[in-house]
Design an enzyme around this catalytic site. Structure first.
Site, short mmCIF file in Angstrom:
data_model
loop_
_atom_site.label_atom_id
_atom_site.label_comp_id
_atom_site.label_asym_id
_atom_site.label_seq_id
_atom_site.Cartn_x
_atom_site.Cartn_y
_atom_site.Cartn_z
N GLU A 131 0.84 -1.18 0.00
CA GLU A 131 0.00 0.00 0.00
C GLU A 131 0.88 1.24 0.00
O GLU A 131 2.09 1.17 0.24
CB GLU A 131 -0.95 0.00 1.20
CG GLU A 131 -0.27 0.07 2.53
CD GLU A 131 -1.26 0.01 3.71
OE1 GLU A 131 -0.79 -0.26 4.80
OE2 GLU A 131 -2.47 0.24 3.52
N CYS B 106 -22.55 12.49 18.61
CA CYS B 106 -22.66 13.18 17.33
C CYS B 106 -21.92 14.52 17.37
O CYS B 106 -21.81 15.15 18.42
CB CYS B 106 -24.13 13.41 16.96
SG CYS B 106 -24.95 11.89 16.44
N ASP C 154 -11.38 1.01 14.00
CA ASP C 154 -9.92 1.07 14.02
C ASP C 154 -9.39 2.03 12.95
O ASP C 154 -8.42 1.74 12.27
CB ASP C 154 -9.34 -0.34 13.84
CG ASP C 154 -8.01 -0.51 14.57
OD1 ASP C 154 -7.73 0.30 15.46
OD2 ASP C 154 -7.26 -1.43 14.23
N CYS D 241 -21.96 14.99 11.70
CA CYS D 241 -23.12 14.09 11.76
C CYS D 241 -24.39 14.89 11.46
O CYS D 241 -25.26 14.43 10.72
CB CYS D 241 -23.24 13.45 13.15
SG CYS D 241 -21.91 12.34 13.61
N ASP E 55 -5.25 0.26 7.50
CA ASP E 55 -5.31 -0.80 8.52
C ASP E 55 -6.59 -0.73 9.34
O ASP E 55 -6.58 -0.83 10.56
CB ASP E 55 -4.07 -0.71 9.42
CG ASP E 55 -3.86 -2.00 10.20
OD1 ASP E 55 -4.34 -3.06 9.76
OD2 ASP E 55 -3.22 -1.93 11.27
#
Length: 196
Positions: free
Chosen positions: A50, A141, A100, A145, A110
């Protein structure tokens, strides 16, 4: 690893397309592609490749949702990553969560994906279902959002907890059992630290 990250990348592209239409939303997080390379002459015949991310590597969200991360809460990239998680959660009716999220600036790598036990549209993630529960309970939020018109998870989580509580109280023919604990057992105990 490739399947998970590239699946998350597809969701990120759709999120970006929606967010970029909104005035004032600005730059959108991007999940970089990852490729599987076959090297038959090598002792380890498969490897992933990557783009190299140069700069300060930051975790904007963590797999188990327990770690306090001020960069997630206070930075633009962190807030937009949390919004992305909320957006995916809502788009998949709570069946999938990209987690993650980490990287440099708005470039992420990742990542993990949590799905409900049955999976989502034939896809099963690489993270525990508990991450979805924790996200639903802990997500706050932010302005992004709101700009995307995402529904608050606080009210739905509280309604679900209240409904579950009411169901357990209203079960027919359920005897109320009161446990009694001897007075001696209620005294404070010495705390023994654990390595866990």
């Amino acid at each position: 690893e490739c399947y998970v990250q590239n699946t998350a990348r597809e969701y990120a592209k759709i999120y970006a397309a929606e967010a970029e239409l909104l005035e004032g939303f600005g730059e959108v997080p991007e999940i970089i592609p990852i490729f599987l390379v076959h090297r038959p002459a090598n002792n380890i015949p498969y490897a992933t490749v990557e783009e190299e991310l140069v700069g300060e590597f930051v975790k904007y969200s963590v797999r188990d949702g327990k770690e306090v991360n001020f960069l997630r809460r206070d930075s633009e990239a962190g807030q937009k990553c949390c919004t992305f998680q909320h957006w995916v959660y809502e788009k998949t009716s709570g069946n999938l969560l990209v987690t993650d999220l980490q990287g440099v600036g708005m470039k992420l790598t990742d990542v993990g994906i949590a799905t409900l036990a049955k999976g989502y549209k034939g896809f099963k993630g690489n993270c525990s279902i508990s991450f979805i529960e924790q996200f639903r309970a802990l997500h706050q939020c932010n302005q992004y959002c709101e700009m995307l018109g995402l529904k608050s998870l606080r009210s739905t989580h509280q309604k679900q907890r209240k409904a579950a509580s009411m169901k357990s109280k209203n079960l027919p023919n359920s005897p109320t059992v009161k446990k009694t604990v001897p007075k001696k057992a209620r005294e404070p105990r010495d705390f023994i630290p654990s390595e866990h």
